[in-house]
Design a protein around this motif. Structure first.
Motif, PDB file in Angstrom:
ATOM      1  N   GLY A 165       3.772   8.895   1.583  1.00  0.00           N
ATOM      2  CA  GLY A 165       4.798   8.371   0.687  1.00  0.00           C
ATOM      3  C   GLY A 165       5.416   7.060   1.127  1.00  0.00           C
ATOM      4  N   ARG A 166       5.153   6.621   2.361  1.00  0.00           N
ATOM      5  CA  ARG A 166       5.710   5.340   2.801  1.00  0.00           C
ATOM      6  C   ARG A 166       5.070   4.198   2.018  1.00  0.00           C
ATOM      7  NH1 ARG A 166       4.355   4.341   8.607  1.00  0.00           N
ATOM      8  NH2 ARG A 166       2.451   5.419   7.973  1.00  0.00           N
ATOM      9  N   VAL A 167       5.828   3.125   1.810  1.00  0.00           N
ATOM     10  CA  VAL A 167       5.280   1.916   1.187  1.00  0.00           C
ATOM     11  C   VAL A 167       5.111   0.882   2.292  1.00  0.00           C
ATOM     12  CG1 VAL A 167       5.689   0.050  -0.451  1.00  0.00           C
ATOM     13  CG2 VAL A 167       6.326   2.396  -1.042  1.00  0.00           C
ATOM     14  N   LEU A 168       3.894   0.369   2.464  1.00  0.00           N
ATOM     15  CA  LEU A 168       3.587  -0.515   3.585  1.00  0.00           C
ATOM     16  C   LEU A 168       3.171  -1.914   3.132  1.00  0.00           C
ATOM     17  CD1 LEU A 168       1.453   2.032   5.689  1.00  0.00           C
ATOM     18  CD2 LEU A 168       3.895   1.499   5.953  1.00  0.00           C
ATOM     19  N   TYR A 225       0.846  -1.189   0.000  1.00  0.00           N
ATOM     20  CA  TYR A 225       0.000   0.000   0.000  1.00  0.00           C
ATOM     21  C   TYR A 225       0.883   1.242   0.000  1.00  0.00           C
ATOM     22  CZ  TYR A 225      -2.927  -3.667   2.023  1.00  0.00           C
ATOM     23  OH  TYR A 225      -3.574  -4.834   2.269  1.00  0.00           O
ATOM     24  N   LYS A 226       0.488   2.251  -0.761  1.00  0.00           N
ATOM     25  CA  LYS A 226       1.214   3.522  -0.746  1.00  0.00           C
ATOM     26  C   LYS A 226       0.475   4.464   0.196  1.00  0.00           C
ATOM     27  CE  LYS A 226       4.330   5.996  -3.258  1.00  0.00           C
ATOM     28  NZ  LYS A 226       5.370   5.460  -4.130  1.00  0.00           N
ATOM     29  N   ALA A 227       1.132   4.808   1.318  1.00  0.00           N
ATOM     30  CA  ALA A 227       0.507   5.728   2.275  1.00  0.00           C
ATOM     31  C   ALA A 227       0.544   7.150   1.719  1.00  0.00           C
ATOM     32  CB  ALA A 227       1.239   5.654   3.616  1.00  0.00           C
ATOM     33  N   LEU A 275      -9.383  -1.746   9.553  1.00  0.00           N
ATOM     34  CA  LEU A 275      -8.295  -2.544   8.991  1.00  0.00           C
ATOM     35  C   LEU A 275      -7.694  -1.881   7.753  1.00  0.00           C
ATOM     36  CD1 LEU A 275      -6.818  -5.007   9.871  1.00  0.00           C
ATOM     37  CD2 LEU A 275      -8.178  -6.375   8.292  1.00  0.00           C
ATOM     38  N   THR A 276      -8.534  -1.379   6.866  1.00  0.00           N
ATOM     39  CA  THR A 276      -7.976  -0.692   5.685  1.00  0.00           C
ATOM     40  C   THR A 276      -7.266   0.596   6.123  1.00  0.00           C
ATOM     41  OG1 THR A 276     -10.116   0.380   5.278  1.00  0.00           O
ATOM     42  CG2 THR A 276      -9.661  -1.633   4.049  1.00  0.00           C
ATOM     43  N   GLY A 277      -7.757   1.231   7.166  1.00  0.00           N
ATOM     44  CA  GLY A 277      -7.089   2.428   7.698  1.00  0.00           C
ATOM     45  C   GLY A 277      -5.675   2.123   8.175  1.00  0.00           C
ATOM     46  N   ILE A 278      -5.531   0.990   8.862  1.00  0.00           N
ATOM     47  CA  ILE A 278      -4.189   0.577   9.317  1.00  0.00           C
ATOM     48  C   ILE A 278      -3.323   0.208   8.113  1.00  0.00           C
ATOM     49  CG2 ILE A 278      -2.905  -1.154  10.639  1.00  0.00           C
ATOM     50  CD1 ILE A 278      -5.391  -1.342  12.520  1.00  0.00           C
ATOM     51  N   GLN A 279      -3.921  -0.528   7.157  1.00  0.00           N
ATOM     52  CA  GLN A 279      -3.147  -1.012   6.008  1.00  0.00           C
ATOM     53  C   GLN A 279      -2.613   0.130   5.152  1.00  0.00           C
ATOM     54  OE1 GLN A 279      -6.145  -3.723   4.478  1.00  0.00           O
ATOM     55  NE2 GLN A 279      -5.135  -5.501   5.410  1.00  0.00           N
ATOM     56  N   TRP A 280      -3.418   1.183   4.997  1.00  0.00           N
ATOM     57  CA  TRP A 280      -2.984   2.321   4.181  1.00  0.00           C
ATOM     58  C   TRP A 280      -2.234   3.375   5.001  1.00  0.00           C
ATOM     59  CZ3 TRP A 280      -6.746  -0.468   1.514  1.00  0.00           C
ATOM     60  CH2 TRP A 280      -6.547  -0.580   0.136  1.00  0.00           C
ATOM     61  N   GLY A 281      -1.974   3.064   6.293  1.00  0.00           N
ATOM     62  CA  GLY A 281      -1.182   3.985   7.115  1.00  0.00           C
ATOM     63  C   GLY A 281      -1.925   5.226   7.553  1.00  0.00           C
ATOM     64  N   VAL A 282      -3.269   5.188   7.519  1.00  0.00           N
ATOM     65  CA  VAL A 282      -4.074   6.354   7.919  1.00  0.00           C
ATOM     66  C   VAL A 282      -4.347   6.323   9.420  1.00  0.00           C
ATOM     67  CG1 VAL A 282      -6.320   7.486   7.611  1.00  0.00           C
ATOM     68  CG2 VAL A 282      -5.146   6.452   5.640  1.00  0.00           C
ATOM     69  N   LEU A 283      -4.583   5.130   9.962  1.00  0.00           N
ATOM     70  CA  LEU A 283      -4.889   4.980  11.389  1.00  0.00           C
ATOM     71  C   LEU A 283      -3.648   4.476  12.142  1.00  0.00           C
ATOM     72  CD1 LEU A 283      -8.446   3.333  11.294  1.00  0.00           C
ATOM     73  CD2 LEU A 283      -7.856   5.723  11.747  1.00  0.00           C
ATOM     74  N   PRO A 284      -3.592   4.740  13.444  1.00  0.00           N
ATOM     75  CA  PRO A 284      -2.449   4.264  14.244  1.00  0.00           C
ATOM     76  C   PRO A 284      -2.355   2.742  14.209  1.00  0.00           C
ATOM     77  CG  PRO A 284      -3.950   5.631  15.579  1.00  0.00           C
ATOM     78  CD  PRO A 284      -4.596   5.469  14.249  1.00  0.00           C
ATOM     79  N   ASP A 285      -1.137   2.242  14.249  1.00  0.00           N
ATOM     80  CA  ASP A 285      -0.883   0.806  14.104  1.00  0.00           C
ATOM     81  C   ASP A 285      -0.450   0.238  15.455  1.00  0.00           C
ATOM     82  OD1 ASP A 285      -0.151  -1.729  13.229  1.00  0.00           O
ATOM     83  OD2 ASP A 285       1.769  -1.040  12.414  1.00  0.00           O
ATOM     84  N   LYS A 286      -1.397   0.141  16.395  1.00  0.00           N
ATOM     85  CA  LYS A 286      -1.029  -0.224  17.761  1.00  0.00           C
ATOM     86  C   LYS A 286      -0.525  -1.659  17.880  1.00  0.00           C
ATOM     87  CE  LYS A 286      -4.359  -1.173  20.893  1.00  0.00           C
ATOM     88  NZ  LYS A 286      -5.517  -0.939  21.763  1.00  0.00           N
TER      89      LYS A 286
END
Lengths: 354, 354
Positions: B79-82, B74-76, B335-346
């Motif tokens: 710019g990060r690639v996750l 996923y491209k956040a 889950l999609t929020g975490i995957q795309w780097g939008v939500l915190p990844d606790k």
């Protein structure tokens, strides 16, 4: 079906010495393409044997839409080239392909393709004692896609391999491990087909049996893990108190061509043959009290494979003192005699290649 | 693991418009060879995507020794690639390969290969809403032989495909047909693996369901044909009386990465999650009396797929009036929020490609 021939000048030297199984391949192969967009099957051809181009996203590499058959061509002493019941393979292939959501091939096209390729490669049929030309028809999905769906394009091919005698030192019994952990097939699955997935899933049990000193596994049913189904990649039969018992084929058990032929021979000789689900406990008990007189596997490669010992959950039984039984030997001699054109073919099983 | 790079000047134009799933492939792929004779894995390389040479007697075409994985990059927005939990795919891949008598790949090599290929092909990650780069690692038997045995040579490869949003018009419920004829998996079989044979065998049920107007099938267990296992090629979960129920994974059911992540989220939110064998009759009853509040499938492609209707042996139940449930939507968004780097990844699930 019109079959084009593409010739090559680069013919391979014929193998000398022991042939083994699947070690050498003939000069030519048969190829037939299926494309939903092009109205189905097209471009039947005999071409030089060689590698094909395969896209890494070809569906066969991911979702295993792939089926196969196995039969043999025999060179009779009088020079005739014989196939054994190829129409049975054609029909079973159709059933496999239907279950795997693959296109089917008309019976006459399957038999013609086998006949014509074998005729064209007649000089590849080895003529040593017990040698034959193994024929491997197979079909696989070629569509380039990683979405899960029945592919829209396929290849049907036939390759040929000269093979040696299965028993170079005569028919000998094998030791069988009754598998109680891994399962080969279950009702509603693909057990009655010759699809790749059945074989990939069965390797772990085979490896385990070999490590423990056994040649093959005996599979129990997937629901109760109690009823005898097949042995390795062969059908299996037991002579108990004079009667022959084998598992019903067509659902979880492969309907073997050799199995069917053996049943015909046995009935013709006056034996009672019962197709039923045999409880492994009853089988082991029959082994202990000696009413289990003979046991054998049936398949194209070995024809008949006598079973000399069964192992199940810590218990062992020997069958016929680990010697090939009289009926087992007679079945082997009769069926191979018909296949090589030595004995009369009263059931009209042989197909002469012309 | 040292990875060599073979470059090409012939780069493809990037796709424009709708991407679909598995329609386009990136410029490069990863290839790693395994040969028993050469001490195992060798020659890790990133090479231009293209067809390989395949001998017609290659074992993968006959006995389906083939396994795969599926994950996404996923491209956040920053710019990060996750990647999402790639080590889970690495471990499941090992379990698949062991069951299929194939060699395993060290977890760190699997993750490195995915990481390095994605980094090298970063410009292939699409950046439209809901778009991602689908990553398909797979392994298959390359030995040229038609005897049935575990192959002695394999290829491990990774290909990349830019894919579109699974729900371009928002998350929508699907109609599910409870399959009572075909069986996907049974105890002792390969149900817990991602092997090709599982997918080939499941196509017939999918075709049947689609003909009857359903999107996917719900699989019942192979022994009793009574307990709920999976839906299509996804895990499945039910919210009944406030509690979440899903089938235990690891034997007949695939241990999904999305499944595991959803269970973590639900428990974190205070939900009770029970991993148990749910009787289809109890499920249909819960659908009738309204205690079945929500139902959804989980998988890498769709993430969450809400279920709006179940059909079982002539009986239909609607779930949540055929609307996406509140919890279903919240799980999808989180889950999609975490995957795309939008939500915190606790839970530290994302792996940043570097």
């Amino acid at each position: 079906m019109e079959i084009k021939v593409v010739k090559t000048d680069h013919l391979k030297p014929k193998p000398t010495g022991a042939l083994g199984f699947g070690t050498y391949y003939a000069d030519y192969m048969f190829v037939y393409d299926y494309d939903e967009d092009q109205g189905g099957w097209h471009d039947a051809r005999i071409v030089p044997y060689g590698p094909m181009e395969m896209d890494p996203a070809s569906m066969v590499l991911h979702y295993a839409q792939e089926t196969f058959e196995g039969l043999k061509a025999y060179k009779a002493k009088d020079g005739r080239v014989l196939l054994f019941r190829p129409e049975m393979n054609a029909r079973r292939f159709q059933n496999s392909n239907k279950r795997l959501s693959m296109p089917t091939l008309p019976e006459e096209d399957f038999v013609q393709a086998v006949n014509d390729l074998v005729k064209f490669q007649e000089d590849w049929i080895p003529t040593g004692e017990g040698e034959s030309l193994y024929i491997r028809p197979f079909m696989y999905a070629t569509e380039v896609a990683v979405g899960v769906h029945p592919a829209r394009s396929y290849k049907f091919m036939i390759i040929l391999s000269p093979v040696g005698a299965y028993y170079p030192e005569g028919v000998n019994p094998v030791k069988i491990y009754v598998e109680d952990e891994y399962v080969r097939a279950t009702l509603g699955g693909t057990g009655f087909t010759k699809c790749g997935g059945n074989y990939a899933g069965s390797l772990a049990a085979q490896v385990k049996a070999e490590k423990l000193g056994y040649t093959q596994v005996l599979w129990l049913d997937g629901v109760h893990r109690q009823y005898v189904e097949e042995v390795g990649s062969m059908n299996v039969m037991f002579k108990i108190n004079g009667k022959i018992i084998t598992a019903p084929a067509g659902k979880t058990v492969l309907p073997g061509v050799t199995r069917d032929s053996i049943i015909h021979l046995l009935k013709d000789w006056g034996y009672e043959v019962e197709e039923k689900h045999l409880d492994i406990k009853d089988l082991m008990k029959a082994g202990e009290d000696g009413t289990l007189e003979e046991a054998w596997g049936t398949g194209t490669a070995a024809v008949i494979s006598p079973i000399g010992e069964l192992y199940f959950k810590g218990e062992k039984v020997q069958i016929n003192n680990f010697k090939t039984g009289e009926l087992t030997q007679k079945l082997y001699d009769t069926l191979t005699g018909i296949q090589w054109g030595v004995l009369p073919d009263k059931f009209h099983w042989t197909h002469e290649v012309k």
